[in-house]
Design a protein around this motif. Sequence first.
Motif, PDB file in Angstrom:
ATOM      1  N   PHE A 191       0.843  -1.194   0.000  1.00 15.69           N
ATOM      2  CA  PHE A 191       0.000   0.000   0.000  1.00 15.69           C
ATOM      3  C   PHE A 191       0.879   1.246   0.000  1.00 15.69           C
ATOM      4  O   PHE A 191       2.052   1.210   0.380  1.00 15.69           O
ATOM      5  CB  PHE A 191      -0.950   0.002   1.209  1.00 15.69           C
ATOM      6  N   LYS A 192       0.319   2.353  -0.419  1.00 15.36           N
ATOM      7  CA  LYS A 192       1.064   3.607  -0.558  1.00 15.36           C
ATOM      8  C   LYS A 192       1.291   4.264   0.802  1.00 15.36           C
ATOM      9  O   LYS A 192       0.413   4.260   1.661  1.00 15.36           O
ATOM     10  CB  LYS A 192       0.302   4.580  -1.453  1.00 15.36           C
ATOM     11  N   SER A 193       2.489   4.836   0.992  1.00 17.71           N
ATOM     12  CA  SER A 193       2.793   5.557   2.222  1.00 17.71           C
ATOM     13  C   SER A 193       3.882   6.592   1.978  1.00 17.71           C
ATOM     14  O   SER A 193       4.954   6.255   1.474  1.00 17.71           O
ATOM     15  CB  SER A 193       3.265   4.596   3.318  1.00 17.71           C
ATOM     16  N   PRO A 194       3.637   7.853   2.346  1.00 12.37           N
ATOM     17  CA  PRO A 194       4.662   8.893   2.183  1.00 12.37           C
ATOM     18  C   PRO A 194       5.883   8.662   3.077  1.00 12.37           C
ATOM     19  O   PRO A 194       6.924   9.273   2.849  1.00 12.37           O
ATOM     20  CB  PRO A 194       3.932  10.186   2.597  1.00 12.37           C
ATOM     21  N   ARG A 195       5.764   7.779   4.065  1.00 15.66           N
ATOM     22  CA  ARG A 195       6.880   7.496   4.964  1.00 15.66           C
ATOM     23  C   ARG A 195       7.903   6.559   4.332  1.00 15.66           C
ATOM     24  O   ARG A 195       8.923   6.258   4.959  1.00 15.66           O
ATOM     25  CB  ARG A 195       6.362   6.849   6.252  1.00 15.66           C
ATOM     26  N   ARG A 196       7.667   6.081   3.129  1.00 14.85           N
ATOM     27  CA  ARG A 196       8.496   5.027   2.539  1.00 14.85           C
ATOM     28  C   ARG A 196       9.126   5.493   1.225  1.00 14.85           C
ATOM     29  O   ARG A 196       8.715   5.087   0.140  1.00 14.85           O
ATOM     30  CB  ARG A 196       7.643   3.781   2.294  1.00 14.85           C
ATOM     31  N   PRO A 197      10.145   6.365   1.282  1.00 14.58           N
ATOM     32  CA  PRO A 197      10.642   6.995   0.057  1.00 14.58           C
ATOM     33  C   PRO A 197      11.772   6.259  -0.672  1.00 14.58           C
ATOM     34  O   PRO A 197      12.196   6.716  -1.730  1.00 14.58           O
ATOM     35  CB  PRO A 197      11.155   8.342   0.567  1.00 14.58           C
ATOM     36  N   HIS A 198      12.300   5.152  -0.112  1.00 12.16           N
ATOM     37  CA  HIS A 198      13.472   4.531  -0.740  1.00 12.16           C
ATOM     38  C   HIS A 198      13.217   4.303  -2.231  1.00 12.16           C
ATOM     39  O   HIS A 198      12.274   3.600  -2.614  1.00 12.16           O
ATOM     40  CB  HIS A 198      13.794   3.197  -0.060  1.00 12.16           C
ATOM     41  N   PRO A 199      14.038   4.874  -3.105  1.00 13.11           N
ATOM     42  CA  PRO A 199      13.725   4.867  -4.540  1.00 13.11           C
ATOM     43  C   PRO A 199      13.818   3.497  -5.204  1.00 13.11           C
ATOM     44  O   PRO A 199      13.232   3.291  -6.268  1.00 13.11           O
ATOM     45  CB  PRO A 199      14.761   5.829  -5.131  1.00 13.11           C
ATOM     46  N   ILE A 200      14.558   2.570  -4.600  1.00 11.94           N
ATOM     47  CA  ILE A 200      14.704   1.253  -5.218  1.00 11.94           C
ATOM     48  C   ILE A 200      13.675   0.274  -4.682  1.00 11.94           C
ATOM     49  O   ILE A 200      12.956  -0.383  -5.444  1.00 11.94           O
ATOM     50  CB  ILE A 200      16.130   0.702  -4.977  1.00 11.94           C
ATOM     51  N   TYR A 201      13.568   0.170  -3.352  1.00 13.14           N
ATOM     52  CA  TYR A 201      12.749  -0.880  -2.766  1.00 13.14           C
ATOM     53  C   TYR A 201      11.315  -0.436  -2.455  1.00 13.14           C
ATOM     54  O   TYR A 201      10.426  -1.282  -2.323  1.00 13.14           O
ATOM     55  CB  TYR A 201      13.396  -1.401  -1.482  1.00 13.14           C
ATOM     56  N   GLN A 202      11.087   0.868  -2.323  1.00 10.04           N
ATOM     57  CA  GLN A 202       9.765   1.304  -1.870  1.00 10.04           C
ATOM     58  C   GLN A 202       9.083   2.277  -2.838  1.00 10.04           C
ATOM     59  O   GLN A 202       7.980   2.025  -3.303  1.00 10.04           O
ATOM     60  CB  GLN A 202       9.883   1.939  -0.473  1.00 10.04           C
ATOM     61  N   ASN A 203       9.731   3.424  -3.083  1.00 11.41           N
ATOM     62  CA  ASN A 203       9.144   4.437  -3.958  1.00 11.41           C
ATOM     63  C   ASN A 203       7.742   4.817  -3.493  1.00 11.41           C
ATOM     64  O   ASN A 203       6.790   4.862  -4.260  1.00 11.41           O
ATOM     65  CB  ASN A 203       9.132   3.959  -5.408  1.00 11.41           C
ATOM     66  N   PHE A 204       7.643   5.076  -2.189  1.00 11.96           N
ATOM     67  CA  PHE A 204       6.399   5.461  -1.522  1.00 11.96           C
ATOM     68  C   PHE A 204       5.371   4.335  -1.447  1.00 11.96           C
ATOM     69  O   PHE A 204       4.169   4.570  -1.397  1.00 11.96           O
ATOM     70  CB  PHE A 204       5.791   6.713  -2.157  1.00 11.96           C
ATOM     71  N   TRP A 205       5.877   3.093  -1.394  1.00  8.88           N
ATOM     72  CA  TRP A 205       5.035   1.938  -1.109  1.00  8.88           C
ATOM     73  C   TRP A 205       5.535   1.278   0.173  1.00  8.88           C
ATOM     74  O   TRP A 205       6.745   1.116   0.360  1.00  8.88           O
ATOM     75  CB  TRP A 205       5.102   0.904  -2.237  1.00  8.88           C
ATOM     76  N   ASN A 206       4.616   0.891   1.040  1.00  6.29           N
ATOM     77  CA  ASN A 206       4.970  -0.006   2.137  1.00  6.29           C
ATOM     78  C   ASN A 206       4.941  -1.416   1.553  1.00  6.29           C
ATOM     79  O   ASN A 206       3.894  -1.884   1.090  1.00  6.29           O
ATOM     80  CB  ASN A 206       3.972   0.130   3.287  1.00  6.29           C
ATOM     81  N   ARG A 207       6.093  -2.091   1.557  1.00  2.00           N
ATOM     82  CA  ARG A 207       6.260  -3.349   0.825  1.00  2.00           C
ATOM     83  C   ARG A 207       6.034  -4.592   1.694  1.00  2.00           C
ATOM     84  O   ARG A 207       6.467  -5.683   1.336  1.00  2.00           O
ATOM     85  CB  ARG A 207       7.655  -3.410   0.220  1.00  2.00           C
ATOM     86  N   LYS A 208       5.332  -4.441   2.819  1.00  4.12           N
ATOM     87  CA  LYS A 208       5.111  -5.608   3.681  1.00  4.12           C
ATOM     88  C   LYS A 208       3.963  -6.491   3.186  1.00  4.12           C
ATOM     89  O   LYS A 208       3.620  -7.488   3.825  1.00  4.12           O
ATOM     90  CB  LYS A 208       4.849  -5.161   5.119  1.00  4.12           C
ATOM     91  N   GLY A 209       3.352  -6.136   2.083  1.00  5.52           N
ATOM     92  CA  GLY A 209       2.248  -6.935   1.554  1.00  5.52           C
ATOM     93  C   GLY A 209       2.682  -8.328   1.148  1.00  5.52           C
ATOM     94  O   GLY A 209       3.816  -8.555   0.709  1.00  5.52           O
ATOM     95  N   LEU A 210       1.758  -9.269   1.293  1.00  8.53           N
ATOM     96  CA  LEU A 210       1.979 -10.619   0.768  1.00  8.53           C
ATOM     97  C   LEU A 210       1.620 -10.693  -0.706  1.00  8.53           C
ATOM     98  O   LEU A 210       1.931 -11.673  -1.386  1.00  8.53           O
ATOM     99  CB  LEU A 210       1.139 -11.620   1.562  1.00  8.53           C
ATOM    100  N   ILE A 211       0.946  -9.632  -1.182  1.00  6.23           N
ATOM    101  CA  ILE A 211       0.598  -9.497  -2.599  1.00  6.23           C
ATOM    102  C   ILE A 211       1.126  -8.150  -3.072  1.00  6.23           C
ATOM    103  O   ILE A 211       1.025  -7.148  -2.355  1.00  6.23           O
ATOM    104  CB  ILE A 211      -0.926  -9.606  -2.801  1.00  6.23           C
TER     105      ILE A 211
END
Length: 599
Positions: free
Chosen positions: A559-579
């Motif tokens: 899901f989208k989150s402004p707290r997650r700016p890492h340009p490679i791994y996140q790019n404003f996505w929280n990547r804890k999703g299983l999908i």
Amino acid sequence: MKVKLLLIAVFAIAAGELFATTQNPFSRENISLNGQWNYLIDPYENGFYNYRRQAFDKSESGKGGYYDNRQQNHPNELIEYDFEHAPTMDVPGDWNSQVEELNFYEGSVWYFREFSLAPKEERAYKLYFGAVNYVADVYLNGKKLGQHKGGFTPFEYDVTDQLKAGKNFVVLKVDNTRKQDEVPTVNTDWWNYGGITRDVLLLVLPKEHVEDYTMGLNPQNNTEILGDVQVSGISAGQSVKVSIPELKLSQLIKLDGDGKGEYKFASKKIKYWSPESPKQYEVVISYGNDQVKDQIGFRTIQTAGKDILLNGKSIFLKGISIHDENPLLAGRLRSEGDIRMMLQWAKELGCNFVRLAHYPHNEKMVRMAEQMGLMVWAEVPVYWTISWENVETFANAKQQLSDLIHRDKNRAAVMVWSVGNETPVNEPRFKFMGGLVDHVRGLDNTRLVAAALELETKDGVMSCHDPLADKIDLISFNEYAGWYTSHALDKLSDIQFKFEQDKPVFISEFGAGAQPGYHSEERVRWSEEYQEDLYVNQLKMLEQIDGLRGMTPWILADFKSPRRPHPIYQNFWNRKGLISNTGEKKKAFYVLRDYYLSK
């Protein structure tokens, strides 16, 4: 007898004093105001304040704001806005995902919608909003109806006397600016989607109509159905009919001078709602020319020591956390198709339970979960850094909680009311959240009350010394061993848990981020293999807990989150999703699925 009377009294309070919106609005005759609305961006709030920062709608004339919808009648007339030629966006929907320039925008946007109507004298009309984030100032035909705070709960206005034959127009000023004293506060880990994010309806009702009703199983006697009903605009002595045709139950209820009545049914033929058999009964409530139909399930949920009992039988809550966001199509969930996709993914995962975090989700989400056999944890956004000592902040949180309970009190799927997430242990916070727990129990004694707590770790032992744990029904907590802590994944099973409370243990969050499609033989952080290994070792660790009765790992989908700016791994996505945000299942999805299928 004492318990039965208490239950009826609780229902009466929920239906009466705290009545907010018409119960089950989607079943009532209505005119949908969904669709294309004109909008104007107003970062300086010129349409609300004059140059002295005085609100137009509080002036002596009440005129001068954008809500007047002034039309230019002469070429020399100065009007600095124009809804008719303004761009449009979809309602329901958020502005961040629909308008590129508003992606990160926080501030005020004006909405305008015109509609035609021929009001009938014998009808009552209510303007209903499923949710608007965050502050909504609402006007009809240039007159202010009111202001609503809270981005995820419904509200409505009786507009019977404000409507006119022919063209009418609705204007909203919507402001999603984050503020310290609001609920949620300035600091969150989700996208601050602004706008009219859920349905807008003009309800068309008889003058005298059923406003509210409650129906549920007596938790002390599963052959009894208890409830109440509220009818508008009547005198004492009149009656309303409540029936459950399939059970051949029917009763005429005498109403008091406030239009309230209570009732009790007895039947030994009730089939109880459960994930394996999500049975619902058609309920019909009739008064005069008004009739309401609903689909309601009957069940009990309670704890016994370290166990959770559904309909008197032990159950393990196989869950997942969910945000109200479509990972495939940017923005809030907009349609029943979006909702079904998310819940179907949860079913594929082997879930019987979903945590709808961190705020009230769409009423349609709760209803669909009930139809699909998914139990629900429902929550209000008391999150992280709330202004604990602010009286108005507490009142706001309390109202949002009241509105959530009022809306979903008839949903058998809702098992848990949660009063917050990851809040610090201190006296002001305990008073604040303890007050919310007491408030819930005063409204509804048929469900569990919980909060997502944090644990204390000392010498390799996790324990709960939060005094709030003594007031709620579950030892429910978030823990991120192996992600936010330095624990080696293959050493997680060395962590011990020790709880003094004799209550069921529920893990409300654990997880790890994984960039979808990033694979590593070394199983480094951000790889799908790291997330996979964390799930394998977390589940081994958690299985050692005495009294473990369920979990909702974080989270179903990226899901989208402004707290997650890492340009490679996140790019404003929280990547804890299983999908992933493209709908691909990560490797950890299958680890959790296999675990749930084995339970």
